[in-house]
Design a protein around this motif. Structure first.
Motif, mmCIF file in Angstrom:
data_model
loop_
_atom_site.group_PDB
_atom_site.id
_atom_site.type_symbol
_atom_site.label_atom_id
_atom_site.label_comp_id
_atom_site.label_asym_id
_atom_site.label_seq_id
_atom_site.Cartn_x
_atom_site.Cartn_y
_atom_site.Cartn_z
ATOM 1 N N GLU A 573 44.140 -11.045 64.706
ATOM 2 C CA GLU A 573 43.180 -11.850 64.760
ATOM 3 C C GLU A 573 42.089 -11.880 65.937
ATOM 4 N N ARG A 574 42.975 -12.607 67.246
ATOM 5 C CA ARG A 574 42.256 -12.175 68.542
ATOM 6 C C ARG A 574 41.565 -10.742 68.415
ATOM 7 N N TYR A 579 36.768 -7.010 68.601
ATOM 8 C CA TYR A 579 35.547 -6.250 68.376
ATOM 9 C C TYR A 579 34.508 -6.102 68.323
ATOM 10 N N PHE A 580 34.195 -7.506 67.883
ATOM 11 C CA PHE A 580 32.720 -7.794 67.646
ATOM 12 C C PHE A 580 32.190 -8.873 68.935
ATOM 13 N N LYS A 581 33.192 -9.293 69.412
ATOM 14 C CA LYS A 581 32.561 -10.068 70.581
ATOM 15 C C LYS A 581 32.685 -11.136 70.419
ATOM 16 N N ARG A 582 32.842 -11.671 69.358
ATOM 17 C CA ARG A 582 33.605 -13.046 68.807
ATOM 18 C C ARG A 582 34.836 -13.689 69.127
ATOM 19 N N GLN A 583 34.963 -14.796 69.407
ATOM 20 C CA GLN A 583 36.413 -15.758 69.653
ATOM 21 C C GLN A 583 36.809 -16.308 68.602
ATOM 22 N N VAL A 584 38.069 -16.360 68.864
ATOM 23 C CA VAL A 584 38.717 -16.729 67.580
ATOM 24 C C VAL A 584 38.789 -18.315 68.143
#
Length: 584
Positions: A573-574, A579-584
């Protein structure tokens, strides 16, 4: 008049020096090993003119007492051994007592030293004019200065015209000595590049980071394997980390850097297809064994060794590499390849049609046997870490197959890609080994012998392997002028592949004449497992894939195919969020 005469001491020393001191790197090796034997915790190496003008090694070891200085530069005078028994059990890096004498015969040598038991230091200078002993102002320890190397052997000095090669030899020797002694501080100055300063470290990995950079700890896998008093430990490449030449495979036996020719081949075989063609792993490996089990006195520079039981050592190396590579790196995508930080998530997922719309000619994995719930790979004793580590993930939801090759599945841990071919290879391979472990009769009598179109000059070569081939399941009949025929073949062969399989078996035997039947069978099993595995594009359904994964889950080493390639890659998941420059 007698034509045989005894050589004088100077000529004897020159001849001996030709074997021991053949380059500036050899000087550094001998002097640093002496410092290590003296218990030094700090060693300073300085090189001028690529070692031909001057080499200086300073240490803080126990030093040489003044009364021993003259003996120290005499060939075959040593404090390290005094009997044949001592030689056979030598634990020190040096033991012959010929290094300083040999160096003195091809250079202008100065030694300054002060024993910790003495208040004042002493020095000895050896050159073409003889020996001069004098007081020296020096702290406890020893400084050895070698000037004008090969001044009296101009041919040898002229031979070293390749400056880059000479510098490479010096740096490689420094690395070999420094890595094996992480508890010793080193400084290396070649008067050209920035000096290399290495502080004392508690472990080898710390010393490796000082030489190759902090990231080396991420790029290598730790290795440890011990059997009956022989231990191998160190580090080998992760699967994305490789070199363009074999010189980055380094090997030490009882802390002594040596060249062991089978090592690279063993590593390459263990990595299999994980290592690109023409590339080599990085390795720093330390073998420890009783001194009586290894002969270090077979090479003038001690670069080679001979083992009392080489088969035992080879077996330990092979097992250690295969175990570490099969367990190392897990199944996370980042452990398999370097993934760019800005990699876009471009691969779309498509759903398979419902089960009732599947192709009626789906592939049904004909090589599968229903295995016992607790079956493990023949002869495999899994380490505690392997038993504790999760293998094939549970609760997988199968979605589709992409590129006609990879099964797409998910669970709460993330996204999984299963390589249908390598997974099937692993299943087939363990099936073959299970048969061997159960000692089933591998040979199947043929209703009609199969004539082999083998050229007459090759028949004797194949017949010479008849006994070993029989163990592998091949029974041959010599028909005289009519040639050779197969009367029995391994039971797992398909009709029509008998001749090719025999040739493969012969090639395997010839590649390793010393291997026992189990190793030979293992090699053949790997080849045949690949041949029998599902290929790209073959028709299959989600039901077939579920059966494949269930069988893979039962394997002893499910995460790698027999050649070392991964069967499953996880993108957690991380990673996906990153890849989308997002954080879990």
């Amino acid at each position: 008049m007698s034509r045989i005469q005894k050589l004088d001491a100077a000529l004897i020393a020159q001849i001996a020096a030709g074997e021991v001191i053949e380059s500036p790197a050899a000087i550094v090796k001998e002097l640093v090993e002496n410092a290590l034997d003296a218990g030094a915790t700090s060693i300073d190496i300085r090189v001028l003119g690529d070692g031909f003008d001057e080499i200086q090694v300073r240490d803080n070891g126990t030093g040489i007492v003044a009364a021993d200085l003259e003996l120290a530069v005499t060939s075959f005078a040593t404090s390290k051994i005094s009997s044949l028994e001592d030689l056979l059990k030598a634990r020190t890096m040096g033991f012959r007592g010929e290094a300083l004498g040999s160096i003195a015969s091809v250079s202008r040598l100065t030694i300054e030293s002060r024993s910790k038991a003495e208040e004042h230091g002493s020095s000895i200078q050896v050159d073409e004019h003889g020996r001069q002993i004098a007081p020296a102002a020096i702290d406890a320890g020893t400084r050895v200065v070698v000037r004008d190397l090969f001044y009296n052997v101009p041919v040898r000095r002229d031979y070293y015209q390749n400056v880059a090669k000479t510098r490479k030899q010096l740096s490689e020797m420094f690395i070999a000595l420094a890595v094996a002694s992480p508890g010793v501080a080193f400084r290396y100055d070649n008067a050209i590049d920035e000096p290399v300063v290495l502080s004392r470290q508690a472990a080898v990995i710390g010393r490796m980071q000082g030489i190759w950079g902090e990231k080396i700890a991420q790029d290598v896998m730790p290795l440890y394997h011990e059997v009956n008093g022989i231990a191998l430990e160190g580090y080998i490449s992760r699967f994305y980390f490789y070199r363009t030449h074999a010189s980055d495979v380094r090997f030490w036996v009882n802390r002594r850097p040596v060249v062991y020719k089978p090592l690279v081949m063993l590593l390459r075989n263990a990595y299999g297809e994980l290592m690109p063609k023409g590339r080599f792993p990085f390795a720093a490996l330390f073998l420890s064994l009783p001194e009586t089990e290894v002969d270090v006195n077979v090479h003038p520079q001690k670069r080679e060794v001979r083992f009392r039981d080489e088969k035992r050592v080879l077996s330990l190396l092979r097992d250690a590499f295969h175990r570490t590579i099969s367990e190392g790196g897990g199944i996370a995508a980042h452990s398999m390849v370097r993934m760019p930080g800005n990699m876009p998530a471009t691969a779309g997922l498509s759903r398979e049609e419902p089960p009732d719309q599947r192709d009626a000619t789906a592939f049904h994995l004909p090589l599968f046997e229903k295995a016992p719930e607790n079956f493990t790979e023949a002869g495999a004793e899994l380490s505690a870490s392997a038993q504790a580590r999760p293998a094939v993930p549970q609760n997988l939801v199968l979605h589709s197959r992409i590129f006609n090759t990879f099964i797409v599945a998910t669970n709460d841990e993330g996204l999984f890609l299963i390589d249908q071919h390598t997974a099937h290879e692993r299943i087939n391979y363990e099936r073959f080994l299970r048969r061997l472990a159960e000692k089933r009769d591998m040979a199947q009598q043929l209703a009609t012998p199969v004539a082999l179109g083998i050229a007459a000059p090759d028949r004797g070569r194949i017949l010479a392997k008849r006994d070993t081939l029989a163990v592998m399941g091949f029974m041959l009949e010599d028909l005289g002028p009519a040639g050779l025929a197969l009367t029995s073949v391994p039971s797992y062969l398909d009709p029509g592949e008998e001749g090719d399989a025999l040739q493969k078996a012969v090639a395997i035997i010839e590649h390793d004449e010393e291997a026992d039947s189990a190793v030979l069978f293992d090699q053949l099993a790997k080849d045949l497992s690949c041949r029998h595995a599902i290929r790209k594009g073959e028709t299959a359904s989600l039901t077939d894939f579920a059966e494949l994964i269930d069988q893979l889950r039962r394997c002893a080493s499910p995460l790698r195919c027999p050649h070392g390639r991964p069967t499953i890659v996880r993108i957690d998941e991380r990673e996906i969020f990153s890849y989308f420059k997002r954080q879990v």
